[in-house]
Design a protein around this motif. Structure first.
Motif, short mmCIF file in Angstrom:
data_model
loop_
_atom_site.label_atom_id
_atom_site.label_comp_id
_atom_site.label_asym_id
_atom_site.label_seq_id
_atom_site.Cartn_x
_atom_site.Cartn_y
_atom_site.Cartn_z
N LYS A 296 0.84 -1.20 0.00
CA LYS A 296 0.00 0.00 0.00
C LYS A 296 0.88 1.25 0.00
N VAL A 297 0.58 2.15 -0.92
CA VAL A 297 1.27 3.44 -0.99
C VAL A 297 0.31 4.50 -0.46
N ASN A 298 0.68 5.13 0.64
CA ASN A 298 -0.17 6.13 1.29
C ASN A 298 0.08 7.53 0.74
N GLU A 299 -0.99 8.29 0.66
CA GLU A 299 -0.91 9.67 0.18
C GLU A 299 -0.19 10.54 1.21
N ASN A 300 0.66 11.43 0.72
CA ASN A 300 1.32 12.39 1.60
C ASN A 300 0.36 13.52 1.96
N PRO A 301 0.42 14.04 3.19
CA PRO A 301 -0.33 15.25 3.49
C PRO A 301 0.34 16.44 2.79
N ILE A 302 -0.43 17.47 2.53
CA ILE A 302 0.11 18.69 1.96
C ILE A 302 -0.21 19.87 2.88
N THR A 303 0.59 20.90 2.77
CA THR A 303 0.41 22.08 3.62
C THR A 303 0.55 23.35 2.78
N THR B 278 4.28 43.56 16.55
CA THR B 278 2.89 43.19 16.27
C THR B 278 2.84 41.70 15.94
N ASN B 279 1.65 41.13 16.08
CA ASN B 279 1.49 39.70 15.92
C ASN B 279 0.98 39.33 14.52
N VAL B 280 1.37 38.16 14.06
CA VAL B 280 0.77 37.56 12.88
C VAL B 280 0.42 36.11 13.23
N ILE B 281 -0.80 35.73 12.87
CA ILE B 281 -1.23 34.35 13.11
C ILE B 281 -0.98 33.55 11.84
N LEU B 282 -0.14 32.52 11.96
CA LEU B 282 0.21 31.66 10.83
C LEU B 282 -0.54 30.34 10.96
N ASP B 283 -1.14 29.87 9.85
CA ASP B 283 -1.90 28.62 9.82
C ASP B 283 -1.26 27.68 8.80
N GLY B 284 -0.93 26.45 9.24
CA GLY B 284 -0.30 25.49 8.34
C GLY B 284 -1.25 24.89 7.31
N ASN B 285 -2.55 24.90 7.57
CA ASN B 285 -3.57 24.40 6.64
C ASN B 285 -3.25 23.00 6.09
N PRO B 286 -3.08 22.00 6.96
CA PRO B 286 -2.79 20.65 6.44
C PRO B 286 -4.03 20.05 5.79
N SER B 287 -3.80 19.22 4.77
CA SER B 287 -4.89 18.51 4.12
C SER B 287 -4.34 17.23 3.51
N LYS B 288 -5.27 16.40 3.02
CA LYS B 288 -4.95 15.09 2.44
C LYS B 288 -4.19 14.23 3.45
N TYR C 292 6.85 24.93 8.33
CA TYR C 292 5.81 24.13 8.98
C TYR C 292 5.88 22.71 8.43
N THR C 293 5.91 21.72 9.34
CA THR C 293 5.94 20.31 8.95
C THR C 293 4.78 19.59 9.61
N VAL C 294 4.04 18.81 8.81
CA VAL C 294 2.93 18.03 9.34
C VAL C 294 3.20 16.55 9.08
N GLY D 120 4.36 16.21 5.15
CA GLY D 120 4.25 17.33 4.22
C GLY D 120 4.88 18.56 4.85
N THR D 121 5.42 19.45 4.05
CA THR D 121 6.10 20.64 4.59
C THR D 121 5.90 21.84 3.69
N ASP D 122 5.93 23.03 4.30
CA ASP D 122 5.85 24.29 3.56
C ASP D 122 6.64 25.33 4.34
N ASN D 123 7.06 26.35 3.65
CA ASN D 123 7.77 27.43 4.35
C ASN D 123 7.41 28.76 3.70
N ILE D 124 7.45 29.82 4.51
CA ILE D 124 7.22 31.17 4.00
C ILE D 124 8.24 32.12 4.64
N SER D 125 8.35 33.28 4.05
CA SER D 125 9.17 34.35 4.63
C SER D 125 8.26 35.35 5.30
#
Length: 289
Positions: free
Chosen positions: A176-183, A196-206, A245-247, A255-260
């Motif tokens: 079985k090959v499992n789907e990777n989550p994405i962010t 000042t504050n910023v709220i960051l959301d990783g938004n994981p899915s799949k 962000y890593t999920v 799954g992983t994503d990054n921002i500046s």
């Protein structure tokens, strides 16, 4: 004077056919004995050390046993009570050899994540020597066993091994090959002012929930809990900071994503009054830059 008639009969003879070498579980050609002389024949045959006395009424006679061993006749007498000689030629015996099938194993393969493009199945199968192994199924190289999937799915694969006796066995395994989550981190871009504050959301899915979360940030940026889907970030130092962000999902797929995050400094205000000193009732012009 009297006459006496003397009848002379040939001794009975026999010859084996059939037998041979076979693989376990395959159809076996039985041993067959062809007799000459007057029927019926009283015969004792043996398979290795075991003896079997039989009365044979027709020729050829098919030996009912089809087991491994050497087949020989120890005595033969026909209906004329003539005793046959034991045949010492090649046709005087037969043999059946039954070779065991190769013990083929296809060991358990853990489910893999979509990000793992290939795995080598040769380390999961036995035997690999003393014959020829062939792999089959979607995405697998028949010779090398290198499996390359085409995306999340269940893949049924087979390993077939032919040993030096030309006996064949096979084993199957489903991988079985499992789907990777994405962010996708939001907001992107993220621009704030110092302190000042910023709220960051990783938004994981799949993938397969539940998820575990991990945030990695630059040393000069302060965040709240680094193990939740959303974090609050701020800093007193202007600059641009990389946040990762890593999920990880239930199956251990990642799954992983990054921002500046761009942090702007506060503006500096300079005021000037012209003239800078005035008397009561006079006016002065004040400018701010």
């Amino acid at each position: 004077l009297s006459n006496t008639t003397v009848s002379q009969h040939n001794r009975p003879t026999y010859a084996f056919t059939g037998g041979g070498t076979f693989c376990q579980g395959k159809t076996i050609n039985p041993s067959v004995i062809t007799f000459t002389g007057a029927q019926p024949w009283t015969v004792i045959y043996k398979i290795d050390a075991a003896t079997y006395p039989v009365s044979v009424t027709t020729s050829p006679y098919t030996v009912p046993q089809s087991i491994a061993g050497n087949y020989d006749i120890t005595s033969i007498t026909d209906n004329n009570t003539c005793v046959g000689d034991i045949n010492a030629t090649a046709s005087g015996s037969a043999s059946i050899t039954i070779n065991a099938l190769p013990n083929v194993k296809f060991n358990y393969v853990d489910s893999i994540c979509q990000s793992i493009a290939t795995i080598n199945l040769s380390s999961y199968v036995l035997p690999s020597t003393g014959g020829t192994g062939v792999y089959s199924g979607t995405g697998v190289n028949a010779t090398t066993g290198l499996f390359t999937h085409t995306g999340p799915n269940s893949y049924q694969l087979m390993y077939t091994f032919t040993d030096l006796n030309n006996c064949i066995d096979s084993a199957k395994r489903t991988i079985k090959v499992n789907e990777n989550p994405i962010t996708t981190i939001s907001p992107d871009p993220a621009v704030i002012c110092v302190s000042t504050n910023v709220i960051l959301d990783g938004n994981p899915s799949k993938g397969t929930s539940p998820y575990t979360h991990a945030w990695t940030d630059a040393s000069n940026i302060t965040t709240t809990s680094k193990t939740t889907q959303t974090i609050t970030a701020n800093t007193v130092n202007p600059g641009t900071y990389n946040v990762i962000y890593t999920v990880k999902d239930k199956n251990g797929c990642i799954g992983t994503d990054n921002i500046s995050v761009k942090v702007n400094g506060l503006p500096t205000i300079v005021t000037n009054a012209t003239p800078s000193v005035i008397c009561v009732g006079a006016t002065s012009t004040v400018t701010a830059t």
